[in-house]
Design an enzyme around this catalytic site. Structure first.
Site, mmCIF file in Angstrom:
data_model
loop_
_atom_site.group_PDB
_atom_site.id
_atom_site.type_symbol
_atom_site.label_atom_id
_atom_site.label_comp_id
_atom_site.label_asym_id
_atom_site.label_seq_id
_atom_site.Cartn_x
_atom_site.Cartn_y
_atom_site.Cartn_z
ATOM 1 N N GLU A 147 0.835 -1.194 0.000
ATOM 2 C CA GLU A 147 0.000 0.000 0.000
ATOM 3 C C GLU A 147 0.876 1.253 0.000
ATOM 4 O O GLU A 147 1.792 1.370 0.812
ATOM 5 C CB GLU A 147 -0.898 -0.026 1.240
ATOM 6 C CG GLU A 147 -2.008 0.993 1.236
ATOM 7 C CD GLU A 147 -2.931 0.849 2.440
ATOM 8 O OE1 GLU A 147 -3.630 1.838 2.752
ATOM 9 O OE2 GLU A 147 -2.944 -0.227 3.075
ATOM 10 N N LYS A 194 -11.012 5.881 2.028
ATOM 11 C CA LYS A 194 -11.262 6.221 3.433
ATOM 12 C C LYS A 194 -12.347 7.297 3.453
ATOM 13 O O LYS A 194 -12.264 8.290 2.725
ATOM 14 C CB LYS A 194 -10.004 6.758 4.115
ATOM 15 C CG LYS A 194 -8.909 5.742 4.388
ATOM 16 C CD LYS A 194 -7.845 6.371 5.294
ATOM 17 C CE LYS A 194 -6.767 5.365 5.673
ATOM 18 N NZ LYS A 194 -5.765 5.203 4.588
#
Length: 279
Positions: A147, A194
């Protein structure tokens, strides 16, 4: 909280007019994504309660399709890392924070304790050259996902790491909203959503659709949040490939009860709206 005080006069009379509400929020609070996400979650909670269904059902989703969540192991001294990994025994997938000169020590310390699937998150801590140099170690350690290996603005660096890597690359900080996704196609294997970053549940759904249109995998992540924030994101997990919603599990005191997680398996609430209550 200061940003939220601007919101009340701007909201539509009908709480189910979610598109109009989101447009008003974006105009007035464009820079305050977390505040917009809070209002978005509240409005969707109200919509579900007015209609008498949980949000996942309103969207026509199957909670059983939610992927297993990973659990994060933060940077620390080797003895502390070993203890954290042991404490995370119920979780089947671990996400390891990397991006420092101690990456090899960190990963080997974790591997001394467990053979579970590992994902790593560099939070943009490497240059492209450093990321490529670490690929053999990451492969040796059995890492299944990387990531945000490079700085958010370094699209060329992301693409270079992607070309060199046999491990899938996921963009997090490089991808805030749906409009960022077309420019990342071909440079990564997936994107991470997110709510506090994209600003609303409706934007999260748009991100999923745009990512799928570009053949990308989709992940949801979180900050260290209470179950109120985690549960809002949990409602769209049946649409995803990867989940990292351990924020509430990292809290000593969580003031809310919502989506539960046992051994990485999310159970979504069945009560109307978000299904969150105060503890």
């Amino acid at each position: 909280m200061a940003a939220l005080r601007q919101v009340a006069p701007l909201l539509p009379v009908d709480p189910l007019d979610l598109e109009r509400a989101e447009a008003a929020l974006l105009r007035s609070l464009g820079a305050h994504a977390s505040a917009r996400a809070a209002v978005s979650a509240a409005l969707h909670d109200l919509a579900g309660k007015r209609l008498g269904v949980p949000l996942w059902k309103l969207w026509g989703l199957d909670p059983a399709r939610a992927p297993l969540s990973s659990f994060t192991i933060g940077l620390d001294a080797p003895d502390v890392v070993r203890a954290k990994v042991r404490e995370a025994a119920p979780y089947p997938i671990l996400k390891i924070k990397v991006g420092t000169a101690e990456d090899e020590t960190m990963l080997r310390t974790v591997r001394d304790v467990t053979d579970k699937p590992l994902r790593v998150d560099a939070n943009g801590g490497w240059s492209a050259k450093e990321a490529v140099a670490r690929l053999p170690l990451l492969e040796e350690m059995g890492v299944e996902l990387i990531e945000q290996p490079v700085a958010p603005a370094d699209r060329e660096g992301l693409a270079a790491v992607h070309r060199a890597s046999r491990i899938p690359i996921v963009a997090d900080e490089s991808c805030r909203v749906a409009a960022d996704i077309p420019g990342l196609a071909g440079a990564v294997d997936g994107i991470s959503i997110k709510l506090a970053k994209c600003g609303s549940l409706r934007e999260a759904l748009r991100m999923i659709a745009v990512a799928r249109a570009h053949g990308l995998r989709v992940m949801v992540g979180c900050m260290v949040e209470t179950s109120l924030g985690i549960t809002a994101a949990a409602h769209f997990t049946p649409l995803l490939d990867l989940v990292d919603l351990d924020g509430a599990a990292l809290l000593a005191h969580d003031p809310f009860v919502g989506a539960s997680m046992v051994a990485g398996r999310l159970t979504l609430p069945t009560a109307p709206g978000l299904g969150v209550t105060r503890r």
